[in-house]
Write a protein that holds these residues in place. Structure first.
Motif, mmCIF file in Angstrom:
data_model
loop_
_atom_site.group_PDB
_atom_site.id
_atom_site.type_symbol
_atom_site.label_atom_id
_atom_site.label_comp_id
_atom_site.label_asym_id
_atom_site.label_seq_id
_atom_site.Cartn_x
_atom_site.Cartn_y
_atom_site.Cartn_z
ATOM 1 N N LEU A 43 -27.052 100.804 123.090
ATOM 2 C CA LEU A 43 -28.061 99.905 122.552
ATOM 3 C C LEU A 43 -28.674 99.101 123.689
ATOM 4 O O LEU A 43 -27.974 98.744 124.654
ATOM 5 N N ALA A 44 -29.946 98.849 123.575
ATOM 6 C CA ALA A 44 -30.648 98.070 124.595
ATOM 7 C C ALA A 44 -30.213 96.610 124.531
ATOM 8 O O ALA A 44 -29.636 96.153 123.539
ATOM 9 N N ARG A 45 -30.511 95.900 125.600
ATOM 10 C CA ARG A 45 -30.307 94.453 125.683
ATOM 11 C C ARG A 45 -31.631 93.842 126.152
ATOM 12 O O ARG A 45 -32.417 94.512 126.832
ATOM 13 N N PRO A 46 -31.891 92.589 125.835
ATOM 14 C CA PRO A 46 -33.134 91.979 126.306
ATOM 15 C C PRO A 46 -33.322 92.097 127.818
ATOM 16 O O PRO A 46 -34.434 92.318 128.294
ATOM 17 N N GLY A 47 -32.238 92.002 128.569
ATOM 18 C CA GLY A 47 -32.316 92.092 130.027
ATOM 19 C C GLY A 47 -32.738 93.453 130.556
ATOM 20 O O GLY A 47 -33.066 93.590 131.737
ATOM 21 N N ASP A 48 -32.745 94.482 129.701
ATOM 22 C CA ASP A 48 -33.193 95.813 130.131
ATOM 23 C C ASP A 48 -34.699 95.864 130.360
ATOM 24 O O ASP A 48 -35.202 96.786 131.005
ATOM 25 N N TYR A 49 -35.407 94.884 129.836
ATOM 26 C CA TYR A 49 -36.866 94.933 129.931
ATOM 27 C C TYR A 49 -37.348 95.038 131.377
ATOM 28 O O TYR A 49 -38.246 95.823 131.676
ATOM 29 N N ASP A 50 -36.770 94.281 132.271
ATOM 30 C CA ASP A 50 -37.253 94.278 133.652
ATOM 31 C C ASP A 50 -37.132 95.653 134.304
ATOM 32 O O ASP A 50 -38.039 96.090 135.005
ATOM 33 N N ALA A 51 -36.031 96.353 134.068
ATOM 34 C CA ALA A 51 -35.854 97.697 134.634
ATOM 35 C C ALA A 51 -36.874 98.671 134.043
ATOM 36 O O ALA A 51 -37.421 99.517 134.757
ATOM 37 N N ILE A 52 -37.131 98.566 132.746
ATOM 38 C CA ILE A 52 -38.114 99.442 132.096
ATOM 39 C C ILE A 52 -39.509 99.125 132.608
ATOM 40 O O ILE A 52 -40.270 100.025 132.979
ATOM 41 N N ALA A 53 -39.853 97.835 132.659
ATOM 42 C CA ALA A 53 -41.185 97.429 133.119
ATOM 43 C C ALA A 53 -41.446 97.878 134.550
ATOM 44 O O ALA A 53 -42.587 98.206 134.906
ATOM 45 N N ALA A 54 -40.406 97.940 135.360
ATOM 46 C CA ALA A 54 -40.564 98.326 136.762
ATOM 47 C C ALA A 54 -40.929 99.791 136.943
ATOM 48 O O ALA A 54 -41.488 100.174 137.978
ATOM 49 N N VAL A 55 -40.640 100.636 135.959
ATOM 50 C CA VAL A 55 -40.846 102.083 136.146
ATOM 51 C C VAL A 55 -41.841 102.719 135.185
ATOM 52 O O VAL A 55 -42.325 103.820 135.436
ATOM 53 N N VAL A 56 -42.154 102.058 134.090
ATOM 54 C CA VAL A 56 -42.884 102.737 133.022
ATOM 55 C C VAL A 56 -44.266 103.242 133.476
ATOM 56 O O VAL A 56 -44.654 104.356 133.134
ATOM 57 N N ASP A 57 -44.993 102.482 134.250
ATOM 58 C CA ASP A 57 -46.303 102.958 134.716
ATOM 59 C C ASP A 57 -46.163 104.187 135.610
ATOM 60 O O ASP A 57 -46.943 105.136 135.499
ATOM 61 N N ASP A 58 -45.157 104.191 136.475
ATOM 62 C CA ASP A 58 -44.917 105.362 137.333
ATOM 63 C C ASP A 58 -44.520 106.575 136.502
ATOM 64 O O ASP A 58 -44.974 107.685 136.764
ATOM 65 N N TRP A 59 -43.665 106.385 135.517
ATOM 66 C CA TRP A 59 -43.229 107.504 134.687
ATOM 67 C C TRP A 59 -44.399 108.112 133.929
ATOM 68 O O TRP A 59 -44.432 109.313 133.713
ATOM 69 N N TRP A 60 -45.369 107.298 133.511
ATOM 70 C CA TRP A 60 -46.531 107.803 132.772
ATOM 71 C C TRP A 60 -47.643 108.272 133.698
ATOM 72 O O TRP A 60 -48.523 109.013 133.283
ATOM 73 N N GLY A 61 -47.635 107.792 134.937
ATOM 74 C CA GLY A 61 -48.699 108.154 135.857
ATOM 75 C C GLY A 61 -49.989 107.390 135.605
ATOM 76 O O GLY A 61 -51.052 107.757 136.116
ATOM 77 N N ARG A 62 -49.913 106.336 134.822
ATOM 78 C CA ARG A 62 -51.076 105.486 134.543
ATOM 79 C C ARG A 62 -50.567 104.151 134.000
ATOM 80 O O ARG A 62 -49.427 104.054 133.542
ATOM 81 N N PRO A 63 -51.407 103.121 134.021
ATOM 82 C CA PRO A 63 -50.974 101.821 133.492
ATOM 83 C C PRO A 63 -50.739 101.894 131.987
ATOM 84 O O PRO A 63 -51.649 102.193 131.219
ATOM 85 N N ILE A 64 -49.530 101.637 131.578
ATOM 86 C CA ILE A 64 -49.148 101.723 130.166
ATOM 87 C C ILE A 64 -48.301 100.523 129.725
ATOM 88 O O ILE A 64 -48.065 100.325 128.545
ATOM 89 N N LEU A 65 -47.875 99.710 130.674
ATOM 90 C CA LEU A 65 -46.960 98.604 130.386
ATOM 91 C C LEU A 65 -47.516 97.641 129.344
ATOM 92 O O LEU A 65 -46.749 97.074 128.560
ATOM 93 N N ALA A 66 -48.819 97.478 129.271
ATOM 94 C CA ALA A 66 -49.400 96.549 128.297
ATOM 95 C C ALA A 66 -49.016 96.914 126.862
ATOM 96 O O ALA A 66 -48.973 96.046 125.987
ATOM 97 N N GLY A 67 -48.688 98.176 126.610
ATOM 98 C CA GLY A 67 -48.276 98.607 125.280
ATOM 99 C C GLY A 67 -46.818 98.324 124.975
ATOM 100 O O GLY A 67 -46.342 98.637 123.884
#
Length: 149
Positions: free
Chosen positions: A8-32
């Motif tokens: 299960l996720a924890r609130p503190g996981d957000y920073d790790a996800i936010a750090a990679v999500v745009d790279d994983w998608w290859g475009r800016p997607i974090l706003a979603g």
């Protein structure tokens, strides 16, 4: 290769996800994916970790308004881990969690250009609807997915 640990996720996981999500998608997607999703829905969201760190995640919601429904808001898998079944495993774990809470339907959405996502959802048994014009406001056409549990 070591299987990722899914928890299960924890609130503190957000920073790790936010750090990679745009790279994983290859475009800016974090706003979603604003922080509020892990602050308020971490008990219905999942994180997959391996020896090299974050391998994937699923942000899911048990609808507070529709007692039979659950919603998958965002899923990401590390590019080096794709094709190994992790996304399917994350979805299956979320389906099980939804069933435990007496949910009977899971829904999701994506952009009509995301052909890989559309094909993936079909393989998992989702019914594909749309594209629905203006689904998320003017000019925001989206494809909908629904799956009975």
């Amino acid at each position: 290769m070591t299987e990722p640990l899914i928890r299960l996720a924890r609130p503190g996981d957000y920073d790790a996800i936010a750090a990679v999500v745009d790279d994983w998608w290859g475009r800016p997607i974090l706003a979603g994916l604003p922080r509020l999703f892990l602050d308020h829905f971490h008990r219905t969201s999942l994180v997959a970790e391996g020896p090299a760190g974050l391998r994937g995640f699923l942000v899911g919601i048990l609808s507070p308004s529709e007692p039979d429904e659950a919603y998958i808001h965002f899923v990401g898998v590390h590019p080096g881990t794709r094709g190994q079944g992790l996304a399917r495993t994350l979805y299956e774990r979320f389906f099980a969690l939804a069933r435990e809470h007496d949910r009977r339907v899971v829904s999701a959405i994506t952009s009509p250009v995301n052909e890989a996502s559309i094909a993936f959802h079909r393989r998992l048994g989702f019914t594909v609807g749309g594209p629905v014009p203006d689904y998320n406001g003017p000019g925001r056409t989206l494809v909908t997915f629904v799956r009975d549990l």
